[in-house]
Design a protein around this motif. Structure first.
Motif, PDB file in Angstrom:
ATOM      1  N   UNK A 119       0.806  -1.210   0.000  1.00 12.92           N
ATOM      2  CA  UNK A 119       0.000   0.000   0.000  1.00 12.92           C
ATOM      3  C   UNK A 119       0.845   1.269   0.000  1.00 12.92           C
ATOM      4  N   UNK A 120       2.105   1.132   0.363  1.00  8.52           N
ATOM      5  CA  UNK A 120       2.949   2.315   0.446  1.00  8.52           C
ATOM      6  C   UNK A 120       3.493   2.638  -0.938  1.00  8.52           C
ATOM      7  N   UNK A 121       2.741   3.467  -1.615  1.00  8.97           N
ATOM      8  CA  UNK A 121       3.017   3.795  -3.012  1.00  8.97           C
ATOM      9  C   UNK A 121       4.414   4.299  -3.254  1.00  8.97           C
ATOM     10  N   UNK A 122       4.929   3.953  -4.400  1.00 13.01           N
ATOM     11  CA  UNK A 122       6.221   4.475  -4.785  1.00 13.01           C
ATOM     12  C   UNK A 122       7.362   3.677  -4.187  1.00 13.01           C
ATOM     13  N   UNK A 123       6.991   2.701  -3.357  1.00 10.74           N
ATOM     14  CA  UNK A 123       8.020   1.920  -2.701  1.00 10.74           C
ATOM     15  C   UNK A 123       8.558   0.862  -3.661  1.00 10.74           C
ATOM     16  N   UNK A 124       9.822   0.588  -3.587  1.00 10.83           N
ATOM     17  CA  UNK A 124      10.409  -0.486  -4.390  1.00 10.83           C
ATOM     18  C   UNK A 124       9.974  -1.821  -3.788  1.00 10.83           C
ATOM     19  N   UNK A 125      10.132  -2.865  -4.551  1.00 13.71           N
ATOM     20  CA  UNK A 125       9.652  -4.170  -4.084  1.00 13.71           C
ATOM     21  C   UNK A 125      10.696  -4.889  -3.234  1.00 13.71           C
ATOM     22  N   UNK A 126      11.493  -4.115  -2.541  1.00 12.73           N
ATOM     23  CA  UNK A 126      12.596  -4.670  -1.762  1.00 12.73           C
ATOM     24  C   UNK A 126      12.139  -5.688  -0.711  1.00 12.73           C
ATOM     25  N   UNK A 127      10.926  -5.505  -0.175  1.00 16.72           N
ATOM     26  CA  UNK A 127      10.447  -6.442   0.845  1.00 16.72           C
ATOM     27  C   UNK A 127      10.192  -7.829   0.292  1.00 16.72           C
ATOM     28  N   UNK A 128       9.979  -7.885  -1.001  1.00 14.29           N
ATOM     29  CA  UNK A 128       9.473  -9.130  -1.564  1.00 14.29           C
ATOM     30  C   UNK A 128      10.486  -9.857  -2.423  1.00 14.29           C
ATOM     31  N   UNK A 129      11.748  -9.530  -2.226  1.00 10.66           N
ATOM     32  CA  UNK A 129      12.790 -10.268  -2.931  1.00 10.66           C
ATOM     33  C   UNK A 129      12.676 -11.720  -2.469  1.00 10.66           C
ATOM     34  N   UNK A 130      12.513 -12.632  -3.424  1.00 10.91           N
ATOM     35  CA  UNK A 130      12.351 -14.036  -3.028  1.00 10.91           C
ATOM     36  C   UNK A 130      10.900 -14.388  -2.756  1.00 10.91           C
ATOM     37  N   UNK A 146       5.261  -4.545  -8.192  1.00  8.21           N
ATOM     38  CA  UNK A 146       5.729  -3.210  -8.566  1.00  8.21           C
ATOM     39  C   UNK A 146       4.545  -2.263  -8.507  1.00  8.21           C
ATOM     40  N   UNK A 147       4.691  -1.159  -7.790  1.00  3.62           N
ATOM     41  CA  UNK A 147       3.592  -0.200  -7.750  1.00  3.62           C
ATOM     42  C   UNK A 147       3.376   0.409  -9.133  1.00  3.62           C
ATOM     43  N   UNK A 148       2.191   0.911  -9.486  1.00  4.99           N
ATOM     44  CA  UNK A 148       0.999   0.906  -8.618  1.00  4.99           C
ATOM     45  C   UNK A 148       0.351  -0.470  -8.528  1.00  4.99           C
ATOM     46  N   UNK A 149      -0.411  -0.668  -7.454  1.00  2.00           N
ATOM     47  CA  UNK A 149      -1.090  -1.943  -7.242  1.00  2.00           C
ATOM     48  C   UNK A 149      -2.137  -2.156  -8.319  1.00  2.00           C
ATOM     49  N   UNK A 150      -2.354  -3.416  -8.729  1.00  2.00           N
ATOM     50  CA  UNK A 150      -3.401  -3.694  -9.712  1.00  2.00           C
ATOM     51  C   UNK A 150      -4.774  -3.241  -9.184  1.00  2.00           C
ATOM     52  N   UNK A 151      -5.662  -2.908 -10.127  1.00  2.00           N
ATOM     53  CA  UNK A 151      -7.016  -2.424  -9.785  1.00  2.00           C
ATOM     54  C   UNK A 151      -7.730  -3.364  -8.813  1.00  2.00           C
ATOM     55  N   UNK A 152      -7.616  -4.655  -9.063  1.00  2.00           N
ATOM     56  CA  UNK A 152      -8.320  -5.645  -8.242  1.00  2.00           C
ATOM     57  C   UNK A 152      -7.862  -5.555  -6.784  1.00  2.00           C
ATOM     58  N   UNK A 153      -6.560  -5.376  -6.606  1.00  2.00           N
ATOM     59  CA  UNK A 153      -6.008  -5.278  -5.253  1.00  2.00           C
ATOM     60  C   UNK A 153      -6.446  -3.968  -4.597  1.00  2.00           C
ATOM     61  N   UNK A 154      -6.462  -2.894  -5.389  1.00  2.00           N
ATOM     62  CA  UNK A 154      -6.915  -1.604  -4.841  1.00  2.00           C
ATOM     63  C   UNK A 154      -8.367  -1.695  -4.369  1.00  2.00           C
ATOM     64  N   UNK A 155      -9.189  -2.403  -5.146  1.00  2.00           N
ATOM     65  CA  UNK A 155     -10.607  -2.589  -4.768  1.00  2.00           C
ATOM     66  C   UNK A 155     -10.713  -3.403  -3.481  1.00  2.00           C
ATOM     67  N   UNK A 156      -9.885  -4.416  -3.357  1.00  2.00           N
ATOM     68  CA  UNK A 156      -9.856  -5.272  -2.166  1.00  2.00           C
ATOM     69  C   UNK A 156      -9.557  -4.412  -0.933  1.00  2.00           C
ATOM     70  N   UNK A 157      -8.546  -3.556  -1.044  1.00  2.00           N
ATOM     71  CA  UNK A 157      -8.189  -2.677   0.071  1.00  2.00           C
ATOM     72  C   UNK A 157      -9.301  -1.686   0.372  1.00  2.00           C
ATOM     73  N   UNK A 158      -9.818  -1.062  -0.682  1.00  2.00           N
ATOM     74  CA  UNK A 158     -10.854  -0.039  -0.473  1.00  2.00           C
ATOM     75  C   UNK A 158     -12.071  -0.611   0.224  1.00  2.00           C
ATOM     76  N   UNK A 159     -12.475  -1.829  -0.182  1.00  2.00           N
ATOM     77  CA  UNK A 159     -13.630  -2.477   0.443  1.00  2.00           C
ATOM     78  C   UNK A 159     -13.394  -2.647   1.941  1.00  2.00           C
TER      79      UNK A 159
END
Ligand SMILES: [Zn+2]
Ligand SMILES: [Zn+2]
Length: 196
Positions: A119-130, A146-159
């Motif tokens: 959710x932290x936009x603009x962040x590199x995917x460093x947490x998810x190496x591996x 890789x940000x931005x998050x896909x639409x489906x994921x954004x909807x999941x969060x918004x809900x």
């Protein structure tokens, strides 16, 4: 600032994490970036013990300005990632580390509190190496995020966020006074709806 609802403990999987010291209902605002939360100056960074500096760098604990965040309570650093988290940044104070966190699913006493680092936009995917190892059914596993998050994921969060926001007036809010002192414009969030 973080509500006094958590303690730092070993997770047995990812190093340390945040665990609920009591049950916490959905809709609880559990942390926000308060006036006492700042950023590290170059000088302060240079003086930090190596372990703390490595942690900040490894977790990319940064503001949108690119400066490293210096939270007023170190517990704010220990929320681990989950692809199906029980807390999310509620957007009410903006995105990124500058926001406010809300409980989106009841947390039992002793349960680990998690957030979604994606959710932290603009962040590199460093947490998810591996890949991610959160073990949730909807885990992205080996997918490189890789940000931005896909639409489906954004909807999941918004809900989840919107449902939690509706619960705000109906649960105990340990940070209400502090939050409203700094952000009086948020008082409508705490008002019960007439329609209910
Ligand atoms: Zn603070
Ligand atoms: Zn996952």
């Amino acid at each position: 600032m973080i509500a006094d609802l958590y303690e730092i403990r070993e997770t047995g999987r990812y190093g340390k994490g945040l665990f609920a010291t009591q049950s916490i209902p959905k809709g609880t605002i559990d942390a926000f970036r308060c006036k006492k939360c700042g950023t590290y100056s170059e000088e302060e960074l240079a003086k930090l013990p190596k372990k703390e500096l490595d942690f900040l760098i490894g977790h990319e604990v940064k503001e949108e300005s690119g400066q490293y965040s210096k939270f007023c309570d170190k517990r704010m650093l220990y929320g681990n990632h989950s692809c199906n988290p029980n807390t999310l940044n509620a957007y009410i104070l903006g995105r990124g580390n500058g926001g406010a966190s809300i409980v989106v699913r009841d947390i039992k006493k002793g349960e680990e509190a998690t957030e979604d680092y994606r959710l932290f936009e603009g962040e590199e995917s460093i947490h998810f190496v591996g890949g991610c190892r959160c073990g949730e059914k909807n885990c992205m596993k080996k997918t490189i995020f890789r940000p931005p998050a896909p639409k489906k994921l954004q909807k999941f969060w918004e809900g989840k966020i919107n449902a939690a926001l509706q619960s705000i007036p109906y649960v105990k809010q340990p940070l209400k006074a502090e939050l409203l002192k700094e952000h009086p414009e948020l008082s409508p969030l705490f008002k019960k709806s007439d329609r209910l």
